[in-house]
Design an enzyme around this catalytic site. Structure first.
Site, PDB file in Angstrom:
ATOM      1  N   SER A 147       0.839  -1.196   0.000  1.00 18.05           N
ATOM      2  CA  SER A 147       0.000   0.000   0.000  1.00 18.05           C
ATOM      3  C   SER A 147       0.879   1.253   0.000  1.00 18.05           C
ATOM      4  O   SER A 147       1.696   1.426  -0.901  1.00 18.05           O
ATOM      5  CB  SER A 147      -0.959  -0.047   1.198  1.00 18.05           C
ATOM      6  OG  SER A 147      -2.011   0.869   1.052  1.00 18.05           O
ATOM      7  N   GLU A 241      -9.508  -3.771  -6.814  1.00 21.39           N
ATOM      8  CA  GLU A 241      -8.991  -2.672  -5.993  1.00 21.39           C
ATOM      9  C   GLU A 241      -9.029  -1.341  -6.740  1.00 21.39           C
ATOM     10  O   GLU A 241      -8.826  -1.290  -7.961  1.00 21.39           O
ATOM     11  CB  GLU A 241      -7.545  -2.945  -5.582  1.00 21.39           C
ATOM     12  CG  GLU A 241      -7.355  -4.088  -4.618  1.00 21.39           C
ATOM     13  CD  GLU A 241      -5.973  -4.057  -3.993  1.00 21.39           C
ATOM     14  OE1 GLU A 241      -5.611  -3.020  -3.410  1.00 21.39           O
ATOM     15  OE2 GLU A 241      -5.253  -5.059  -4.106  1.00 21.39           O
TER      16      GLU A 241
END
Length: 305
Positions: A147, A241
């Protein structure tokens, strides 16, 4: 998808995504992840943990009882540059390190909004250099992150390429955030499909991190950096995502710059799904695949470059 993943996805959509949407302070985000990591993420037996200074700040050292001499993972945790810590990611790295026969070092870098850009990338670069100064051979070193930690590790890779200094044997990123200008289509097309990340919260965290700095700076958005001469890169991202396009576009950019890259796009798995190694079999499979890649890049089995 496994049955467990089919249960996990709606659970995250009903609990985690609303919490991330409404959490009002960095303190609330930090406290929540610390508690949840202790409840749900568990390390395997036979792994030791210890804190040591690295570049003037604590770093968590994770050492399985059986390691290949010298093989080291330098891992930067995620959390939108605002929350997370080495402790929240220690269980996943313990599992990965044990599978790869490596030790792992996780620096505690400064978080926004108290410490906006460039505090985090500056510390990660200093910690990397301190690790090399301690005697780690770059040929045995893999750097990685997830991330926002994926943002920092890919930015670190670009910094090292530009500086001409010792490069690691490889770099990997799990669901990385690579474009803080959010120009990819998936930030919009996957907004409803992503079971964890609310786009508005991610953009707000990016503003806290930038603190007025331009999102076009390659040290902020490493998607736009130069990676000429970089070692192999391994990327994994979920197909639903909002950050999907960051990894897809980075893979294309790396290939165009003659960098070897492996990209895995997983079907219907949540943001940084290897964190859920105690819950879903797909997480264990991905950690096994990543560990195998790490082994091929380091030590006697590493390809000539």
């Amino acid at each position: 998808m496994s049955l467990r993943s089919r249960i996990l996805n709606p659970y995250l959509r009903l609990t985690e995504k609303p919490f991330l949407t409404r959490a009002s302070t960095p303190a609330a985000l930090r406290r929540s992840l610390e508690i949840k990591s202790r409840l749900f993420f568990h390390a395997p037996p036979g792994v030791n943990r210890a804190w040591h200074d690295l570049a003037g700040a604590p770093a968590l050292h994770i050492t399985p009882r059986e390691t290949k001499c010298g093989r080291t993972l330098f891992y930067i945790h995620g959390g939108a540059h605002v929350f997370g810590s080495p402790s929240t990611h220690a269980a996943m790295l313990s599992n990965l390190a044990k599978r790869a026969g490596a030790r792992a070092v996780l620096p505690r870098y400064p978080l926004a909004p108290e410490h906006p850009f460039p505090a985090a990338p500056d510390h990660c670069l200093a910690a990397y250099r301190a690790l090399l100064a301690s005697g780690v051979d770059p040929a045995d070193l893999i750097i990685g992150g997830d991330s926002a930690g994926g943002n920092l590790v890919i930015a670190l890779l670009a910094d090292l390429c530009a500086a001409g200094g010792p490069l690691p044997a490889g770099a990997f990123a799990l669901s990385p955030l690579l474009d803080l200008a959010f120009t990819g289509d998936s930030i919009r097309t996957n907004a409803a499909r992503d079971v964890v990340l609310p786009a508005a919260r991610l953009q707000a965290a990016a503003r806290d991190y930038l603190n007025g700095h331009s999102a076009d700076d390659p040290r902020v958005s490493p998607l736009f950096a130069d990676f000429s001469g970089a070692p192999p890169v391994w990327l994994a991202v979920g197909g639903t995502e909002i950050l999907l396009d960051d990894s897809v576009r980075l893979a294309d950019r790396l290939k165009a710059q003659n960098v070897k890259v492996d990209l895995s796009v997983a079907r219907d798995l949540p943001h940084v799904w290897p964190l859920f190694h105690n819950l879903i079999p797909e997480a264990k499979t991905t950690l096994d695949q990543l560990a195998g890649w790490i082994k091929t890049q380091t030590g006697a089995s590493a390809p000539m470059r």
